[in-house]
Design a protein around this motif. Structure first.
Motif, PDB file in Angstrom:
ATOM      1  N   THR A 187       0.830  -1.211   0.000  1.00  0.00           N
ATOM      2  CA  THR A 187       0.000   0.000   0.000  1.00  0.00           C
ATOM      3  C   THR A 187       0.862   1.257   0.000  1.00  0.00           C
ATOM      4  O   THR A 187       0.625   2.191  -0.778  1.00  0.00           O
ATOM      5  N   VAL A 188       1.875   1.278   0.860  1.00  0.00           N
ATOM      6  CA  VAL A 188       2.738   2.463   0.985  1.00  0.00           C
ATOM      7  C   VAL A 188       3.515   2.719  -0.304  1.00  0.00           C
ATOM      8  O   VAL A 188       3.756   3.877  -0.676  1.00  0.00           O
ATOM      9  N   ILE A 189       3.892   1.654  -1.009  1.00  0.00           N
ATOM     10  CA  ILE A 189       4.677   1.814  -2.239  1.00  0.00           C
ATOM     11  C   ILE A 189       3.795   2.117  -3.440  1.00  0.00           C
ATOM     12  O   ILE A 189       4.073   3.047  -4.216  1.00  0.00           O
ATOM     13  N   THR A 190       2.717   1.352  -3.610  1.00  0.00           N
ATOM     14  CA  THR A 190       1.948   1.439  -4.856  1.00  0.00           C
ATOM     15  C   THR A 190       0.973   2.607  -4.900  1.00  0.00           C
ATOM     16  O   THR A 190       0.705   3.131  -5.986  1.00  0.00           O
ATOM     17  N   VAL A 191       0.442   3.025  -3.761  1.00  0.00           N
ATOM     18  CA  VAL A 191      -0.519   4.141  -3.788  1.00  0.00           C
ATOM     19  C   VAL A 191       0.155   5.448  -4.211  1.00  0.00           C
ATOM     20  O   VAL A 191      -0.309   6.105  -5.154  1.00  0.00           O
ATOM     21  N   PRO A 192       1.269   5.873  -3.564  1.00  0.00           N
ATOM     22  CA  PRO A 192       1.960   7.075  -4.073  1.00  0.00           C
ATOM     23  C   PRO A 192       2.499   6.881  -5.496  1.00  0.00           C
ATOM     24  O   PRO A 192       2.481   7.819  -6.301  1.00  0.00           O
ATOM     25  N   GLY A 193       2.993   5.667  -5.788  1.00  0.00           N
ATOM     26  CA  GLY A 193       3.507   5.411  -7.136  1.00  0.00           C
ATOM     27  C   GLY A 193       2.435   5.560  -8.193  1.00  0.00           C
ATOM     28  O   GLY A 193       2.659   6.172  -9.246  1.00  0.00           O
ATOM     29  N   ALA A 194       1.247   4.994  -7.929  1.00  0.00           N
ATOM     30  CA  ALA A 194       0.142   5.118  -8.870  1.00  0.00           C
ATOM     31  C   ALA A 194      -0.347   6.556  -8.972  1.00  0.00           C
ATOM     32  O   ALA A 194      -0.766   7.009 -10.041  1.00  0.00           O
ATOM     33  N   LEU A 195      -0.276   7.297  -7.858  1.00  0.00           N
ATOM     34  CA  LEU A 195      -0.691   8.706  -7.874  1.00  0.00           C
ATOM     35  C   LEU A 195       0.233   9.533  -8.762  1.00  0.00           C
ATOM     36  O   LEU A 195      -0.239  10.326  -9.589  1.00  0.00           O
ATOM     37  N   VAL A 196       1.532   9.363  -8.595  1.00  0.00           N
ATOM     38  CA  VAL A 196       2.502  10.132  -9.397  1.00  0.00           C
ATOM     39  C   VAL A 196       2.371   9.766 -10.879  1.00  0.00           C
ATOM     40  O   VAL A 196       2.306  10.644 -11.751  1.00  0.00           O
ATOM     41  N   ALA A 197       2.319   8.453 -11.168  1.00  0.00           N
ATOM     42  CA  ALA A 197       2.175   8.024 -12.560  1.00  0.00           C
ATOM     43  C   ALA A 197       0.839   8.468 -13.142  1.00  0.00           C
ATOM     44  O   ALA A 197       0.768   8.920 -14.297  1.00  0.00           O
ATOM     45  N   GLY A 198      -0.218   8.358 -12.345  1.00  0.00           N
ATOM     46  CA  GLY A 198      -1.542   8.767 -12.812  1.00  0.00           C
ATOM     47  C   GLY A 198      -1.625  10.257 -13.070  1.00  0.00           C
ATOM     48  O   GLY A 198      -2.278  10.699 -14.026  1.00  0.00           O
ATOM     49  N   LEU A 199      -0.974  11.059 -12.217  1.00  0.00           N
ATOM     50  CA  LEU A 199      -0.969  12.506 -12.423  1.00  0.00           C
ATOM     51  C   LEU A 199      -0.246  12.864 -13.720  1.00  0.00           C
ATOM     52  O   LEU A 199      -0.704  13.727 -14.482  1.00  0.00           O
ATOM     53  N   GLY A 200       0.883  12.195 -13.980  1.00  0.00           N
ATOM     54  CA  GLY A 200       1.588  12.437 -15.234  1.00  0.00           C
ATOM     55  C   GLY A 200       0.749  12.067 -16.443  1.00  0.00           C
ATOM     56  O   GLY A 200       0.694  12.819 -17.431  1.00  0.00           O
ATOM     57  N   LEU A 201       0.053  10.930 -16.374  1.00  0.00           N
ATOM     58  CA  LEU A 201      -0.802  10.516 -17.480  1.00  0.00           C
ATOM     59  C   LEU A 201      -1.984  11.464 -17.660  1.00  0.00           C
ATOM     60  O   LEU A 201      -2.379  11.765 -18.796  1.00  0.00           O
ATOM     61  N   ALA A 202      -2.549  11.936 -16.550  1.00  0.00           N
ATOM     62  CA  ALA A 202      -3.676  12.864 -16.627  1.00  0.00           C
ATOM     63  C   ALA A 202      -3.256  14.189 -17.260  1.00  0.00           C
ATOM     64  O   ALA A 202      -3.982  14.758 -18.091  1.00  0.00           O
TER      65      ALA A 202
END
Length: 292
Positions: free
Chosen positions: A76-91
């Motif tokens: 959770t600690v690794i993938t949630v921030p990771g998905a947020l950063v990657a998702g923000l870049g994609l958005a």
């Protein structure tokens, strides 16, 4: 009496309208949780006798529970921030003024639409020791001297699982953040440009603050699903090597399905529910502070 029935008060009308929703909520949420807690108080696998909180004390002393909880929280600690950063870049990329926007936005939807188990199988093939794409590319580039058993080494297997989850879930974060980006008035950026603000300053002073409600919503949904992670690590490593990648959901599956110990498995599920509830409460508390 007839007049009250014909013309109910606002309170009576509200109760009548909300009753079906409360009944549905009780049927799909309250009853399953109650049944889960009830099962956790019995030794269903062996004698079927009532044992009170013995399962809870056993769980508290179970090293497998603490290992699975640690793995779940770490994912959770690794993938949630990771998905947020990657998702923000994609958005941000999808929000650029393309002439045809639908192919870009469709590409964001495809990873999220892919079944979790299928994504796990794809990345298990990528990291396969003998014919995986990762070993092949690294060997061709000279980055490694020989094939690496990625999924047979605890740390590398855990990293591969986290990478897969980030790839799978970043598109979901991107879709939520993209909706938030489209709600930001263009006039704010125009006014900032007139004042001499750079793109970087506009990003931190306009985009991030205006996007914060969408970020919080995305974090809530992503964190809850991260705490329930099962499909991807199960299809990639089955919790191995050893129990190094076993999550709490996988441990619950092991006891309830493989060992048929419904009582103990229900107790583990109660603990996972309490962890999810605590995390949800933390987020909601901060939403309330931000709203006020």
């Amino acid at each position: 009496m007839l007049s009250k029935l014909k013309d109910p008060s606002e309170k009576t009308l509200a109760i009548l309208l909300l009753t079906p929703a409360f009944l549905l909520l009780a049927m799909i949420v309250v009853y399953p949780i109650g049944k889960l807690v009830y099962n956790s108080l019995f030794d269903i696998n062996k004698t079927g006798a009532y044992i009170g909180f013995l399962n809870y004390t056993d769980v508290w002393r179970d090293p497998l529970f603490w290992n699975a909880t640690k793995n779940t929280l770490l994912i959770t600690v690794i993938t949630v921030p990771g998905a947020l950063v990657a998702g923000l870049g994609l958005a941000l990329l999808a929000n650029l003024p393309f002439k045809r926007k639908w192919p870009v936005r469709l590409s964001l939807l495809l990873p999220w639409a892919l079944p979790l188990s299928f994504a796990g199988l794809i990345f298990a093939w990528f990291f396969n020791t003998d014919y995986g794409v990762v070993n092949d590319v690294f060997l061709r580039l000279g980055l490694i001297p020989e094939s690496v058993s990625w999924l047979l080494k605890p740390n590398w297997a855990f990293a591969a699982i986290c990478l897969t989850i980030i790839w799978k879930t970043s598109s979901f974060m991107a879709l939520i953040l993209l909706a938030g980006l489209q709600m930001i008035p263009r006039s704010l950026y125009e006014a900032a440009e007139v004042d001499g603000a750079s793109r970087w300053q506009q990003f931190w002073q306009i985009t991030i603050p205006m996007l914060m409600p969408s970020i919080v919503v995305a974090l809530i949904f992503r964190t809850i699903t991260a705490l329930q992670t099962f499909d991807i690590p199960y299809t990639m490593t089955r919790g191995g090597p050893g129990e190094s990648t076993e999550t709490l959901a996988m441990l619950i599956h092991k006891y309830t399905i493989d060992y048929s110990d419904i009582g103990y498995g229900s107790t583990l599920a109660v603990f996972m529910f309490l962890i999810s509830l605590a995390v949800s409460g933390f987020y909601l508390h901060h939403i309330g502070k931000n709203a006020s």
